[in-house]
Each structure stands twice: as structure tokens, then as C-alpha cells.
Write a protein that holds these residues in place. Structure first.
Motif, short mmCIF file in Angstrom:
data_model
loop_
_atom_site.label_atom_id
_atom_site.label_comp_id
_atom_site.label_asym_id
_atom_site.label_seq_id
_atom_site.Cartn_x
_atom_site.Cartn_y
_atom_site.Cartn_z
N TRP A 164 -18.78 -33.46 8.86
CA TRP A 164 -17.81 -34.01 9.74
C TRP A 164 -17.47 -35.37 9.47
N VAL A 165 -16.38 -35.97 9.17
CA VAL A 165 -16.00 -37.33 8.94
C VAL A 165 -15.37 -37.77 10.30
N PRO A 166 -15.94 -38.96 10.95
CA PRO A 166 -15.01 -39.33 12.19
C PRO A 166 -13.60 -39.76 11.81
N LEU A 167 -12.80 -39.70 12.47
CA LEU A 167 -11.31 -39.78 12.57
C LEU A 167 -11.14 -41.14 12.86
N THR A 168 -10.35 -41.87 12.05
CA THR A 168 -9.80 -43.27 12.32
C THR A 168 -8.23 -43.09 12.70
N ALA A 169 -7.94 -44.51 13.01
CA ALA A 169 -6.50 -44.60 13.62
C ALA A 169 -5.58 -44.18 12.36
N ALA A 170 -6.02 -44.37 11.33
CA ALA A 170 -5.13 -44.20 10.09
C ALA A 170 -5.03 -42.81 9.85
N HIS A 171 -5.83 -41.97 10.26
CA HIS A 171 -6.06 -40.61 10.19
C HIS A 171 -5.04 -39.77 11.06
N TRP A 172 -4.94 -40.23 12.36
CA TRP A 172 -4.34 -39.49 13.53
C TRP A 172 -2.72 -39.20 13.21
N PRO A 173 -2.01 -40.08 12.79
CA PRO A 173 -0.73 -39.45 12.27
C PRO A 173 -0.53 -38.35 11.48
N TRP A 174 -1.33 -38.33 10.46
CA TRP A 174 -1.55 -37.18 9.59
C TRP A 174 -2.16 -35.99 10.06
N VAL A 175 -3.17 -36.15 10.86
CA VAL A 175 -3.56 -35.10 11.51
C VAL A 175 -2.47 -34.38 12.65
N VAL A 176 -1.89 -35.22 13.43
CA VAL A 176 -0.97 -34.78 14.28
C VAL A 176 0.20 -34.19 13.44
N GLY A 177 0.52 -34.66 12.44
CA GLY A 177 1.80 -34.08 11.49
C GLY A 177 1.17 -32.53 11.01
N VAL A 178 -0.14 -32.49 10.44
CA VAL A 178 -0.71 -31.18 10.10
C VAL A 178 -0.32 -30.32 11.09
N GLY A 179 -0.98 -30.77 12.41
CA GLY A 179 -0.87 -29.74 13.57
C GLY A 179 0.30 -29.41 13.78
N ILE A 180 1.30 -30.34 13.97
CA ILE A 180 2.76 -29.88 14.56
C ILE A 180 3.42 -29.18 13.52
N THR A 181 3.45 -29.46 12.17
CA THR A 181 4.30 -28.76 10.99
C THR A 181 3.49 -27.44 10.91
N GLY A 182 2.30 -27.05 10.90
CA GLY A 182 1.58 -25.96 10.85
C GLY A 182 2.11 -24.91 11.82
N LEU A 183 2.22 -25.57 12.94
CA LEU A 183 3.01 -24.67 14.14
C LEU A 183 4.20 -24.34 13.98
N THR A 184 5.02 -25.26 13.70
CA THR A 184 6.40 -24.97 13.32
C THR A 184 6.81 -24.28 12.16
N ALA A 185 6.22 -24.46 11.09
CA ALA A 185 6.24 -23.61 10.10
C ALA A 185 6.02 -22.08 10.48
N HIS A 186 4.87 -21.73 11.10
CA HIS A 186 4.52 -20.38 11.37
C HIS A 186 5.49 -19.96 12.47
N TYR A 187 5.97 -20.61 13.51
CA TYR A 187 6.95 -20.34 14.42
C TYR A 187 8.04 -19.69 13.74
N CYS A 188 8.67 -20.58 12.87
CA CYS A 188 9.80 -20.04 12.28
C CYS A 188 9.64 -18.90 11.14
N MET A 189 8.51 -18.93 10.49
CA MET A 189 8.08 -17.68 9.65
C MET A 189 7.97 -16.55 10.52
N VAL A 190 7.44 -16.41 11.86
CA VAL A 190 7.39 -15.37 12.66
C VAL A 190 8.77 -14.89 13.01
N ARG A 191 9.80 -15.95 13.39
CA ARG A 191 10.85 -15.20 14.05
C ARG A 191 11.65 -14.87 12.86
N ALA A 192 11.62 -15.33 11.71
CA ALA A 192 12.29 -14.87 10.59
C ALA A 192 12.01 -13.50 10.32
#
Length: 288
Positions: A198-226
């Protein structure tokens, strides 16, 4: 009223944008974090977001009736994701997406076996046009001889099974139910191996971490709806459009090579999808 095929196309547009954004975030995180850790934090953020939505709309949407199917679907999907995220760190974005686009072949096979879907001539043409387009973009002499290329190819097979099982689940379980179990099941699959490195998360990581989490959710929500609106063998070939999109992203952000073969390949991919969508549109009466 718009046809189900056109509605599915609109939802797949959201899928395309989300996956492209997720690839950028994953590329940025891969410089410091391992693949399992990226998958773990992605699932954690997604689980929190889905739980917040369920708290507002009602937890009664969850059902354990198909829990075994959810487990199989998410084991397959996790393998697909691992191959995808692992490859993102090592080979060009366009190469990752191009190799991944064997997914419709496996999806068509799995859908025929598990869902008894018919593979029409239009759908065969869409798949063939897409594959030829991918080959034109890759062309002979491709130097992606890397374990990551094999990882994404294996991931494509796993994604094909996952897409097919998503279609099966969408007939009885809500989109939020599918997404909740996806995040819940895949969280320990990523966290347990990631805990050893495990690598401790820094302030620089968090925007990308949140981006991965949100886009992963929206990608699959849209895919399931399709997938809930159209057959898997119709929906998944639309995903080919991710290739020209991500190639442009790779060129703009990472100086990855872009040439005329991309335009030709993208044109073939688009032609196949248009043939498929026009044929599906003719099946729906105009008054619907």
C-alpha cells in the motif's frame, strides 16, 4: 418516442466519455500506485457514492435473489478491470483500447450461449467492421509485445462474460443493485492484495482517485442502462468508438503517435455501428 436502440446509443455516449476520463486518471495514478490499489480505492469511492444514492431512493432496490450470478459477474469483471488498469500503465492508451475491442467477439459468443441472443447479419457486420478498423489502426508490425498486451487480451475475454451477465442481471435487478454489488464484491478483491504494497495517498493523488471512482461508477451506470434497453450484441459494438476518442486523448496529453490509419480505422468502426443502428431502427415502428 425514441426507439430503445437510440436510447441505448445515448447511454453508451456517457459510457465512452466516462471510460476516457477514467483512463486519464488511471494513467496518472499508475506512476505511484499499483493496479490492485487503484482498483481498491475505485471500488471504495464507488461504494460510498452508490450507498449515498440508495439512502435517498431506498435500499429496497437491493436483492439477494441473484447473488451467485453477481459473484460470478464481478469475478469476471474484476479480472477484466485488472487487465485494463495494468495495461494502461505500460502501453499506449490506443493500444490498450484496440486490444480490448476483441470484447464484442467474446460477448457475442457468450450472449449466444447464455442468453440465446440471435447474431443478425447487421451485428456480424458491425463486429467485422470494428475488428477490421482496429486492425487497420494497429496494422502488421505492431511492437506491443508486452505482458500488458496479454493481460488486456485476457481481460477482454473476462469483460465479454461480464457484459453478458450484466445483460442477464438487468432483466431482474435494478441498475443501482448491480452497481452496489459490483463495488461491494470487488472492494476486497482489490484491497486484500493491495494491502501488502500500500502506498499512502497524497493531496496530489486525491483528484485522480476521486476521478477514477466517479467515472468508474458513471461508466457502468450508463453501460447497464444501455444493456437494459438493447441486446448485448448491439450495445457492445458501439464501444468501438472509444478507440478514436482515446487515441486523440493520448495524442493531446501524452504525445502518443496519431496518424492517418486512425482516421481510416475509425471510419470503418463508425460505418459498422451505423449499419447496425440503422437496421435496429427499421425494426421499430415510427409511432412508438
Amino acid at each position: 418516442m425514441h426507439s430503445p436502440a437510440l436510447k441505448a446509443t445515448a447511454w453508451m455516449g456517457g459510457t465512452l466519455v466516462s471510460f476516457a476520463a477514467m483512463a486519464i486518471a488511471a494513467r496518472e495514478l499508475s506512476a505511484d500506485l499499483g493496479t490492485f490499489q487503484i482498483l481498491a480505492v475505485r471500488s471504495l469511492i464507488g461504494l460510498l457514492l452508490v450507498s449515498a444514492i440508495l439512502s435517498r431512493v431506498g435500499w429496497q432496490q437491493l436483492s439477494l435473489q441473484n447473488i451467485k450470478l453477481h459473484l460470478i459477474r464481478n469475478l469476471a469483471h474484476f479480472c477484466g478491470q485488472f487487465g485494463w488498469f495494468y495495461a494502461i500503465a505500460f502501453i499506449p492508451l490506443a493500444a490498450v483500447f484496440a486490444i480490448e475491442f476483441t470484447v464484442p467477439i467474446w460477448t457475442a459468443i457468450f450472449a449466444t450461449i447464455l442468453l440465446s441472443e440471435r447474431i443478425t447479419r447487421a451485428r456480424v457486420l458491425a463486429i467485422l467492421f470494428g475488428i477490421v478498423g482496429v486492425l487497420v489502426i494497429l496494422r502488421p508490425g505492431l511492437d506491443v509485445v508486452h505482458p500488458a498486451a496479454l493481460a488486456i487480451l485476457g481481460g477482454a475475454v473476462a469483460y465479454g462474460l461480464s457484459h453478458t451477465l450484466t445483460k442477464k442481471l438487468s432483466g431482474s435487478d435494478s441498475t443501482l443493485c448491480i452497481l452496489f454489488f459490483m463495488m461491494l464484491i470487488q472492494l476486497p478483491l482489490g484491497f486484500v492484495p493491495a494491502a501488502f504494497d500500500w502506498v499512502p495517498l497524497t493531496a496530489a493523488h486525491w483528484p485522480w482517485v476521486v476521478g477514477v471512482g466517479i467515472t468508474g461508477l458513471t461508466a457502468h451506470y450508463c453501460m447497464v442502462r444501455a444493456l437494459s434497453l438493447a441486446d448485448a450484441t448491439l450495445v457492445v459494438p458501439m464501444d468501438f468508438l472509444r478507440l478514436p476518442l482515446i487515441a486523440l486523448v493520448g495524442y493531446a496529453l501524452y504525445d502518443e503517435h496519431l496518424d492517418g490509419f486512425l482516421a481510416l480505422g475509425a471510419a470503418l468502426i463508425l460505418a459498422g455501428n451505423l449499419i447496425n443502428l440503422m437496421r435496429e431502427r427499421r425494426k421499430v415502428p415510427d409511432h412508438q
